[in-house]
Write a protein that holds these residues in place. Structure first.
Motif, short mmCIF file in Angstrom:
data_model
loop_
_atom_site.label_atom_id
_atom_site.label_comp_id
_atom_site.label_asym_id
_atom_site.label_seq_id
_atom_site.Cartn_x
_atom_site.Cartn_y
_atom_site.Cartn_z
N VAL A 1 0.84 -1.21 0.00
CA VAL A 1 0.00 0.00 0.00
C VAL A 1 0.88 1.26 0.00
O VAL A 1 0.53 2.26 -0.63
CB VAL A 1 -0.98 0.00 1.20
CG1 VAL A 1 -1.84 1.26 1.19
CG2 VAL A 1 -1.87 -1.23 1.17
N LEU B 1 1.87 1.88 -3.53
CA LEU B 1 0.78 2.45 -4.31
C LEU B 1 0.54 3.92 -3.94
O LEU B 1 0.19 4.74 -4.79
CB LEU B 1 -0.51 1.65 -4.14
CG LEU B 1 -1.55 1.99 -5.21
CD1 LEU B 1 -1.26 1.22 -6.48
CD2 LEU B 1 -2.96 1.72 -4.74
N ASP C 1 -7.34 5.24 -4.54
CA ASP C 1 -7.45 3.79 -4.63
C ASP C 1 -8.78 3.34 -4.06
O ASP C 1 -9.20 2.22 -4.29
CB ASP C 1 -6.28 3.16 -3.85
CG ASP C 1 -6.25 1.64 -4.01
OD1 ASP C 1 -6.49 1.16 -5.13
OD2 ASP C 1 -5.95 0.94 -3.02
N VAL C 2 -9.41 4.23 -3.30
CA VAL C 2 -10.69 3.92 -2.67
C VAL C 2 -11.64 5.10 -2.87
O VAL C 2 -11.21 6.26 -2.87
CB VAL C 2 -10.52 3.66 -1.15
CG1 VAL C 2 -9.79 2.34 -0.91
CG2 VAL C 2 -9.77 4.79 -0.48
N VAL C 3 -12.91 4.79 -3.09
CA VAL C 3 -13.93 5.80 -3.31
C VAL C 3 -15.19 5.36 -2.55
O VAL C 3 -15.53 4.17 -2.58
CB VAL C 3 -14.26 5.94 -4.81
CG1 VAL C 3 -15.33 7.02 -5.03
CG2 VAL C 3 -13.02 6.27 -5.63
N GLU D 1 -17.69 2.41 -3.57
CA GLU D 1 -17.07 1.48 -4.51
C GLU D 1 -17.63 0.07 -4.27
O GLU D 1 -18.03 -0.23 -3.13
CB GLU D 1 -15.55 1.47 -4.29
CG GLU D 1 -15.15 0.83 -2.96
CD GLU D 1 -13.67 0.87 -2.66
OE1 GLU D 1 -13.10 1.97 -2.64
OE2 GLU D 1 -13.11 -0.21 -2.41
N VAL E 1 -7.20 10.69 -10.74
CA VAL E 1 -6.76 9.35 -11.12
C VAL E 1 -7.43 8.36 -10.16
O VAL E 1 -7.36 8.54 -8.95
CB VAL E 1 -5.23 9.23 -10.98
CG1 VAL E 1 -4.78 7.79 -11.19
CG2 VAL E 1 -4.52 10.18 -11.94
N ILE E 2 -8.09 7.35 -10.72
CA ILE E 2 -8.74 6.34 -9.86
C ILE E 2 -8.28 4.94 -10.26
O ILE E 2 -8.34 4.58 -11.43
CB ILE E 2 -10.28 6.40 -10.00
CG1 ILE E 2 -10.80 7.83 -9.76
CG2 ILE E 2 -10.95 5.44 -9.00
CD1 ILE E 2 -12.32 7.98 -9.96
N VAL E 3 -7.79 4.20 -9.28
CA VAL E 3 -7.49 2.78 -9.51
C VAL E 3 -8.41 1.97 -8.59
O VAL E 3 -8.84 2.45 -7.55
CB VAL E 3 -6.00 2.44 -9.28
CG1 VAL E 3 -5.13 3.09 -10.35
CG2 VAL E 3 -5.53 2.86 -7.89
N PRO E 4 -8.72 0.72 -9.02
CA PRO E 4 -9.80 -0.04 -8.36
C PRO E 4 -9.37 -0.80 -7.10
O PRO E 4 -9.36 -2.02 -7.10
CB PRO E 4 -10.27 -0.99 -9.47
CG PRO E 4 -9.03 -1.22 -10.29
CD PRO E 4 -8.24 0.06 -10.25
N HIS E 5 -9.06 -0.07 -6.05
CA HIS E 5 -8.72 -0.67 -4.75
C HIS E 5 -7.68 -1.79 -4.90
O HIS E 5 -7.92 -2.94 -4.51
CB HIS E 5 -9.98 -1.19 -4.05
CG HIS E 5 -9.85 -1.22 -2.55
ND1 HIS E 5 -10.88 -1.02 -1.68
CD2 HIS E 5 -8.76 -1.41 -1.77
CE1 HIS E 5 -10.45 -1.10 -0.44
NE2 HIS E 5 -9.16 -1.33 -0.47
N ILE E 6 -6.52 -1.41 -5.43
CA ILE E 6 -5.46 -2.39 -5.67
C ILE E 6 -4.31 -2.23 -4.68
O ILE E 6 -3.19 -2.70 -4.92
CB ILE E 6 -4.92 -2.30 -7.12
CG1 ILE E 6 -4.39 -0.88 -7.43
CG2 ILE E 6 -6.01 -2.68 -8.12
CD1 ILE E 6 -3.65 -0.77 -8.76
N GLY E 7 -4.59 -1.56 -3.55
CA GLY E 7 -3.53 -1.31 -2.57
C GLY E 7 -2.66 -2.51 -2.25
O GLY E 7 -1.44 -2.43 -2.26
#
Lengths: 332, 332
Positions: A92, A95, A270-272, A275, A291-297
């Protein structure tokens, strides 16, 4: 998996499809089980215990979080619970640094431009400040950087360590109001990293002074929307917000407004909140500087493998009545 | 700009549109100029000198590169040339780390998924290894990382320093065959960063041993396609390639094949051979494990402002017949 499958003394019933287990399958197949390994997505409640029957002694979750488990009920039924804390710290932190860099270096189309075949098109309008953003590292003419942390646990401290060679100079953070100050630790971190300051501050200073702000606090009521419009309005125009903690800490609508009206430069999430139900009409999805990534911590092979190993060790330890490496204990 | 505009002793003719200057405008307006400030995109050749006339004494380019300037012609005409080296080291090192993280954490749809409203869709098929990639930082069960550098100048060394707190253990690099080994510097770097090794190696070992490989060499004939199919076939299956140097060092077709056939895990590119003419039919654009950003290595406000300042200082120094902070000297 070999850890489980090579055992001859236990019977393993496995959901073998590469997608989330259905509730119906779980309720049917948990009958008579002595232990169960679950994900964050499986609610462990009275219904599940009812389906399992009185043999169930251990619940092992492949997660740091345990909101999906009714801990009080487990304690009442003498069911032990294992989880997988700490293992994901490094992943994490990696990231968090990535999103801080991406949010700063994102002038809107940057990441989609080449994939959309538009590189040449943009060059027609090139100027010396095209695609520019604020620089994470210090330079001779810009020698100070303050990083802020909303929450200052293991992941925040691992992130701070990674930022030291970028030349950051000041570290400020907030902690839960109920936690005690740890000035000895702060002095040790300041000396170790040769920083001008490592200081616990209030939310107001955190907002006003951070060049890069990392949200790395737990979720829940106490941190709900701590980053709201009031907080965001105080932030620096060229600052960047990174959320690798919990989606509920940040008010999405306020952040979208902050980006749209340029109160801050950019965001890396990484979190919204809400989600994974984030559609194309979500206000943050529409913001080019978000920038949004799909909870890939924790999504690296190394970390997830360590988490699976820990979850199985917890399960086997509990089944044998011995030690569980990471056990959650709640008084009934 | 104030540096130039506040001077009363010089007349400034400025292309004021926020896009590249047209050749016609430049040829028309350079007439009689004593000095000119140009970008990488303006060819400084006999035609331009002809248009300028005999007054021209200084050419200042806002770039590290100077392939666009006929240096021999400048020397013959006694025209001094300024450029902007070194300033961009930190900005490019930042981006190198960002691309290493992005390439590792990219399991194809990761960066476009939320923007396309597909987050929830992917969660239906979630498994513990969804979106996973190799981890840049070390973990207890995966304690070694070797970073490789093709070219080991200032930017490589600044990138290496940034990776130390990620827990990397070994650094290997190649240099131009004509350069002398610098074992004293390597020993000093090894001690400073507490690494197991800092070692100059051949291309074969660089390919075989790097977990993350950074291409940070100059372009030109000597480095043309050094990273080709033969090189890529030797790389580790879980390795990541980052090119923040020059596009011509990497054979794009070979890299696309390497990604498609999973010889390596992923790639992060700031430069691509033939840029900016990279359309949607480019083989690398089609590879989901290839992250491409549009040559933004030095694109931060801090660095570009420092470059502009240096370019103006070079221009003014040359016009006054005094020192230019960064002057290119070529014997006529």
């Amino acid at each position: 998996m070999p850890l489980l499958m090579n055992r001859t003394d236990i019977e393993v019933v496995l959901w073998s499809e590469d997608r989330l287990v259905t509730r119906a399958w779980l309720l049917e197949n948990i009958k008579g089980a002595a232990g169960v390994l679950v994900l964050l997505t499986e609610t462990v409640n009275a219904e599940l215990l009812e389906a399992a029957g009185p043999n169930l002694r251990v619940v092992s979750t492949l997660s740091v979080g345990y909101d999906h488990i009714d801990l009080l009920l487990m304690a009442q039924r003498n069911i032990r619970v294992g989880y997988t804390p700490d293992i994901l710290t490094e992943a994490v932190a990696d990231l968090s640094v990535m999103l801080a860099l991406m949010a700063g270096r994102n002038d809107g189309p940057t990441y989609s431009l080449a994939k959309n075949g538009e590189w040449a098109k943009y060059m027609h309008n090139w100027s010396p400040f095209t695609f520019c953003g604020p620089q994470l590292s210090t330079t001779a003419s810009s020698p100070n950087r303050t990083v802020g942390f909303l929450g200052f646990g293991r992941i925040s401290q691992a992130t701070l360590a990674r930022l030291v060679p970028f030349g950051i100079t000041h570290c400020i953070y907030t902690s839960s109001p109920t936690s005690k100050p740890d000035t000895a630790r702060d002095a040790a971190l300041k000396a170790k990293h040769k920083l001008a300051a490592v200081e616990r501050v209030d939310l107001d200073r955190l907002a006003r002074e951070s060049d890069v702000l990392f949200v790395l606090s737990p979720g829940g009521k106490e941190t709900y929307h701590l980053v709201d419009a009031t907080f965001l309005r105080k932030m620096k125009e060229m600052s960047v917000l990174v959320n690798t903690g919990r989606g509920t800490v940040v008010d999405s609508d306020a952040l979208a407004t902050a980006l749209h009206e340029k109160w801050i430069w950019g965001a890396g999430l990484d979190v919204v909140e809400g989600e994974p139900h984030i559609g194309t009409d979500h206000p943050l999805v529409k913001e080019p500087r978000c920038v949004i990534v799909p909870h890939i911590g924790s999504a690296t092979f190394e970390t997830r493998m360590d988490m699976v190993t820990r979850a199985i060790d917890n399960l086997m330890g509990g089944l044998s009545g011995g030690e569980m490496p990471s056990e959650l204990r709640v008084a009934a």
